[in-house]
Design a protein around this motif. Structure first.
Motif, PDB file in Angstrom:
ATOM      1  N   ILE A 486       0.890  -1.156   0.000  1.00 46.24           N
ATOM      2  CA  ILE A 486       0.000   0.000   0.000  1.00 46.24           C
ATOM      3  C   ILE A 486       0.930   1.208   0.000  1.00 46.24           C
ATOM      4  O   ILE A 486       1.883   1.266   0.788  1.00 46.24           O
ATOM      5  N   VAL A 487       0.677   2.155  -0.891  1.00 45.47           N
ATOM      6  CA  VAL A 487       1.509   3.360  -0.945  1.00 45.47           C
ATOM      7  C   VAL A 487       0.595   4.578  -0.869  1.00 45.47           C
ATOM      8  O   VAL A 487      -0.477   4.591  -1.476  1.00 45.47           O
ATOM      9  N   TYR A 488       1.021   5.577  -0.126  1.00 44.12           N
ATOM     10  CA  TYR A 488       0.265   6.830  -0.023  1.00 44.12           C
ATOM     11  C   TYR A 488       1.166   7.988  -0.445  1.00 44.12           C
ATOM     12  O   TYR A 488       2.323   8.053  -0.021  1.00 44.12           O
ATOM     13  N   ARG A 489       0.609   8.884  -1.258  1.00 44.28           N
ATOM     14  CA  ARG A 489       1.319  10.147  -1.493  1.00 44.28           C
ATOM     15  C   ARG A 489       0.323  11.216  -1.921  1.00 44.28           C
ATOM     16  O   ARG A 489      -0.807  10.914  -2.313  1.00 44.28           O
ATOM     17  N   LEU A 490       0.776  12.463  -1.845  1.00 43.49           N
ATOM     18  CA  LEU A 490      -0.067  13.561  -2.304  1.00 43.49           C
ATOM     19  C   LEU A 490       0.353  13.935  -3.718  1.00 43.49           C
ATOM     20  O   LEU A 490       1.540  13.953  -4.033  1.00 43.49           O
ATOM     21  N   SER A 491      -0.639  14.247  -4.543  1.00 42.94           N
ATOM     22  CA  SER A 491      -0.348  14.638  -5.925  1.00 42.94           C
ATOM     23  C   SER A 491       0.436  15.945  -5.947  1.00 42.94           C
ATOM     24  O   SER A 491       0.230  16.824  -5.118  1.00 42.94           O
ATOM     25  N   GLY A 492       1.321  16.048  -6.932  1.00 43.12           N
ATOM     26  CA  GLY A 492       2.057  17.299  -7.129  1.00 43.12           C
ATOM     27  C   GLY A 492       1.702  17.948  -8.458  1.00 43.12           C
ATOM     28  O   GLY A 492       2.459  18.751  -8.979  1.00 43.12           O
ATOM     29  N   THR A 493       0.552  17.591  -9.034  1.00 38.32           N
ATOM     30  CA  THR A 493       0.154  18.228 -10.293  1.00 38.32           C
ATOM     31  C   THR A 493      -1.217  18.893 -10.194  1.00 38.32           C
ATOM     32  O   THR A 493      -1.609  19.620 -11.087  1.00 38.32           O
ATOM     33  N   GLY A 494      -1.949  18.603  -9.131  1.00 38.73           N
ATOM     34  CA  GLY A 494      -3.308  19.139  -9.010  1.00 38.73           C
ATOM     35  C   GLY A 494      -3.266  20.645  -8.767  1.00 38.73           C
ATOM     36  O   GLY A 494      -2.248  21.194  -8.350  1.00 38.73           O
ATOM     37  N   THR A 495      -4.375  21.310  -9.058  1.00 36.24           N
ATOM     38  CA  THR A 495      -4.398  22.759  -8.829  1.00 36.24           C
ATOM     39  C   THR A 495      -5.493  23.154  -7.834  1.00 36.24           C
ATOM     40  O   THR A 495      -5.677  24.315  -7.547  1.00 36.24           O
ATOM     41  N   GLN A 496      -6.238  22.157  -7.334  1.00 40.05           N
ATOM     42  CA  GLN A 496      -7.286  22.479  -6.360  1.00 40.05           C
ATOM     43  C   GLN A 496      -7.109  21.692  -5.075  1.00 40.05           C
ATOM     44  O   GLN A 496      -7.194  20.460  -5.098  1.00 40.05           O
ATOM     45  N   GLY A 497      -6.811  22.381  -3.992  1.00 41.44           N
ATOM     46  CA  GLY A 497      -6.622  21.692  -2.717  1.00 41.44           C
ATOM     47  C   GLY A 497      -5.536  20.639  -2.842  1.00 41.44           C
ATOM     48  O   GLY A 497      -4.504  20.855  -3.472  1.00 41.44           O
ATOM     49  N   ALA A 498      -5.795  19.474  -2.246  1.00 47.74           N
ATOM     50  CA  ALA A 498      -4.823  18.386  -2.337  1.00 47.74           C
ATOM     51  C   ALA A 498      -5.519  17.144  -2.893  1.00 47.74           C
ATOM     52  O   ALA A 498      -6.742  17.017  -2.810  1.00 47.74           O
ATOM     53  N   THR A 499      -4.744  16.249  -3.486  1.00 51.13           N
ATOM     54  CA  THR A 499      -5.269  14.954  -3.911  1.00 51.13           C
ATOM     55  C   THR A 499      -4.437  13.874  -3.251  1.00 51.13           C
ATOM     56  O   THR A 499      -3.217  13.843  -3.388  1.00 51.13           O
ATOM     57  N   LEU A 500      -5.126  13.020  -2.479  1.00 48.55           N
ATOM     58  CA  LEU A 500      -4.446  11.884  -1.858  1.00 48.55           C
ATOM     59  C   LEU A 500      -4.520  10.710  -2.826  1.00 48.55           C
ATOM     60  O   LEU A 500      -5.607  10.369  -3.308  1.00 48.55           O
ATOM     61  N   ARG A 501      -3.361  10.138  -3.138  1.00 52.23           N
ATOM     62  CA  ARG A 501      -3.367   8.951  -3.994  1.00 52.23           C
ATOM     63  C   ARG A 501      -2.989   7.746  -3.132  1.00 52.23           C
ATOM     64  O   ARG A 501      -1.982   7.773  -2.415  1.00 52.23           O
ATOM     65  N   ILE A 502      -3.821   6.694  -3.198  1.00 50.62           N
ATOM     66  CA  ILE A 502      -3.502   5.451  -2.486  1.00 50.62           C
ATOM     67  C   ILE A 502      -3.327   4.365  -3.557  1.00 50.62           C
ATOM     68  O   ILE A 502      -4.219   4.143  -4.379  1.00 50.62           O
ATOM     69  N   TYR A 503      -2.161   3.756  -3.560  1.00 53.19           N
ATOM     70  CA  TYR A 503      -1.839   2.751  -4.568  1.00 53.19           C
ATOM     71  C   TYR A 503      -1.845   1.387  -3.879  1.00 53.19           C
ATOM     72  O   TYR A 503      -1.232   1.226  -2.817  1.00 53.19           O
ATOM     73  N   ILE A 504      -2.528   0.412  -4.481  1.00 52.30           N
ATOM     74  CA  ILE A 504      -2.666  -0.892  -3.842  1.00 52.30           C
ATOM     75  C   ILE A 504      -2.219  -1.985  -4.817  1.00 52.30           C
ATOM     76  O   ILE A 504      -2.612  -1.959  -5.992  1.00 52.30           O
TER      77      ILE A 504
END
Ligand code: VG1
Ligand code: CO
Length: 548
Positions: A486-504
């Motif tokens: 399981i991997v978690y990171r925040l997007s570095g390309t979004g322009t609105q607030g934050a995007t949490l990405r969870i990779y499984i």
């Protein structure tokens, strides 16, 4: 013509992200915003060196022509000697990389927000690529940001706008502007890598059908020249081929959720074509579909590397090594192991592959986000991947689905999915990551259920094997004893607030179990991923807004 010196003050939010500076169009159009960033960039370049040519072009999105005219005037005022500008301001990201390398320029300015939507209410972006043709490394983007935080003036020529519609040469102050065909050099390069006569034979055979969806984005003219003119594909098989400033009102992202028209065509039970593909806004991503079949991008990287010997060019140069971004599935690791070549795990973003490619450590690299590429340039390359697949299908006389299934049978299958929680607040995003970081020491050794024991839990740090530069906080990894992750990171390309990405991810070797529903087979891991990060409590969301 005179150079104007304009007084300005810093914007606090000009730190480039995963791939350049991306903001909504309104921000970029606000007074001084673009100029501040461009001047900060010029302040970091050695414009007195021998190489004083820059490449300039973009993905054709809204504000592209206006931004180009501004950048030309600023380049002239800052002493740039020459600009190679794509006709009509167009250059795909991979083509820009090709051109920087071929003409040995100092670098290039790419105007793109890639897969982000465009138009007056969409996004715009600026990205700088260095002389190897690749995205600027963090050492340079950090410097540009530092400049942007102390800027007090910028330089701009008061010359006239340039006509970008014809391939000819203009002069602005002491700078020459050569307007070039954006497609030719790239198309020639593709022809030098792949076996075009083999692909052309298959396309012309009458027994092979395909659709390429350019999504109203930059790959339209490239696909028309390469797939249409050079490989004989009929125009009707290249859809949405005309670039439009707002991507036809769509989202230029090649995924099962956003490339709806193509997905409908390929998942049509009675007469789906044999092959379907799409690329993104700036032409560096690829999605590959077979008749009623989706190729996971992490699998695409593994399959291309494993079958490289089927392409004469790669058979000749060999496969030195493979690199994948950390969240990308470990399918490529299985291939590297069997081929007895090194596998590298890098942070998310193509800039981290540059040193490995420059030093011949790897031949192929890729990311789970529909990115794949090789050592011919220093960007990921959408049409390259499409041509690779076409060449493989032609050489193997096999279908997309069979190629993938045979690969799983040989190497095992890495079930994989990404769950995005988009547009949560910046505070929520930061809090989730901080909370996870805090819990890391407690997680190692924890048994979540009968077959899930955490063997390692860490915050990924990358030490570049070439220049020893250190990149910290590149994502939280929870690795299980059975290779699941399981991997978690925040997007570095979004322009609105934050995007949490969870990779499984879950690895399955048993070929009798290679036909399971992806979400179903990952169900337990997904549940644990939400519990460990307390996603619902922290965000108020009970399910992901986007599942890839
Ligand atoms: C995303 C992807 C990453 C990719 C980046 C740029 O970044 O996850 O793999 O390199 O986009 O792709 P993030 O930080 O939002 O996860 V492109 O085609 O938009 O230039
Ligand atoms: Co892109």
């Amino acid at each position: 013509m005179t150079t104007k010196i304009i007084s300005t003050s810093p914007f606090s939010d000009q730190a480039p992200g995963t791939s350049g500076l991306r903001k909504d169009v309104k921000t970029f159009k606000s007074e001084h915003y673009l100029c501040n960033f461009i001047q900060s960039l010029f302040n970091c370049l050695d414009l007195s060196s021998g190489k004083q040519t820059l490449v300039l072009g973009g993905d054709g999105r809204y504000f592209n022509p206006e931004a180009i005219q501004i950048i030309l005037k600023m380049a002239a005022a800052n002493g740039v000697k020459k600009i190679l500008l794509g006709k009509n301001g167009i250059l795909s990201t991979p083509a820009a990389s090709t051109i920087i390398r071929k003409y040995q320029t100092l670098g290039g300015i790419l105007l793109t927000a890639s897969h982000n939507p465009g138009g007056p209410n969409g996004d715009f972006g600026v990205k700088y690529n260095i002389s190897n043709g690749g995205p600027a490394p963090e050492s340079l983007t950090d410097k540009i940001f530092a400049e942007s935080q102390q800027i007090s003036q910028y330089f701009i020529d008061d010359g006239h706008d340039i006509d970008m519609t014809q391939c000819n040469v203009h002069t602005l102050a002491n700078m020459s502007i050569e307007i070039i065909d954006p497609v030719k050099d790239y198309a020639d390069q593709m022809e030098s890598i792949f076996n075009f006569s083999c692909i052309k034979g298959m396309i012309g055979s009458g027994s092979f059908t395909m659709v390429f969806d350019a999504m109203h984005a930059v790959t339209g003219p490239y696909a028309t020249e390469i797939l249409g003119q050079r490989l004989g594909l009929d125009a009707a098989s290249i859809t949405n081929a005309k670039p439009s400033p707002n991507f036809g009102g769509g989202h230029p992202d090649p995924s099962l959720t956003t490339a709806k028209a193509l997905v409908n065509t390929m998942f049509n039970e009675s007469h789906a074509p044999n092959f379907g593909a799409a690329s993104d806004g700036d032409g560096d991503r690829h999605m590959i579909l077979g008749d009623y079949f989706f190729v996971n991008p992490s699998d695409s990287l593994a399959i291309l590397a494993a079958n490289a010997h089927c392409i004469p060019h790669y058979k000749k140069i060999g496969v030195k090594g493979i690199a994948r971004s950390m969240p990308t599935s470990q399918a490529a690791d299985q291939v590297a192991k069997k081929m007895q070549i090194p596998i590298y795990e890098t942070p998310t973003g193509w800039k981290f592959f540059g040193n490995l490619l420059d030093n011949d450590k790897i031949t192929f690299c890729g990311e789970e986000s529909f990115g794949g590429g090789a050592n011919h340039i220093r960007e990921k390359d959408g049409l390259w991947a499409v041509l690779f697949w076409l060449n493989l299908i032609a050489a193997k006389h096999d279908s997309v689905e069979n190629i993938v299934r045979k690969h799983w049978a040989e190497y095992g299958r890495n079930y994989y999915s990404r769950h995005d929680y988009e547009a949560i607040t910046l505070e929520q995003g930061e809090e989730i990551m901080a909370h996870l970081r805090h819990r890391l020491p407690l997680l190692t050794g924890t048994q979540l259920d009968n077959n899930l024991t955490i063997s390692q839990a860490d915050d990924f740090t990358y030490i570049d094997p070439i220049d020893s530069s250190v990149s910290q906080h590149q994502g939280i990894r929870i690795i299980f004893e059975n290779q699941s992750r399981i991997v978690y990171r925040l997007s570095g390309t979004g322009t609105q607030g934050a995007t949490l990405r969870i990779y499984i991810e879950r690895y399955e070797q048993d070929s009798k179990l290679h036909d399971l529903d992806i979400q179903e087979t990952l169900k337990d891991l997904i549940m644990h991923s939400l519990q460990i990060a307390e996603v619902q409590k922290m965000t108020g969301r009970s399910k992901a807004s986007n599942i890839v």
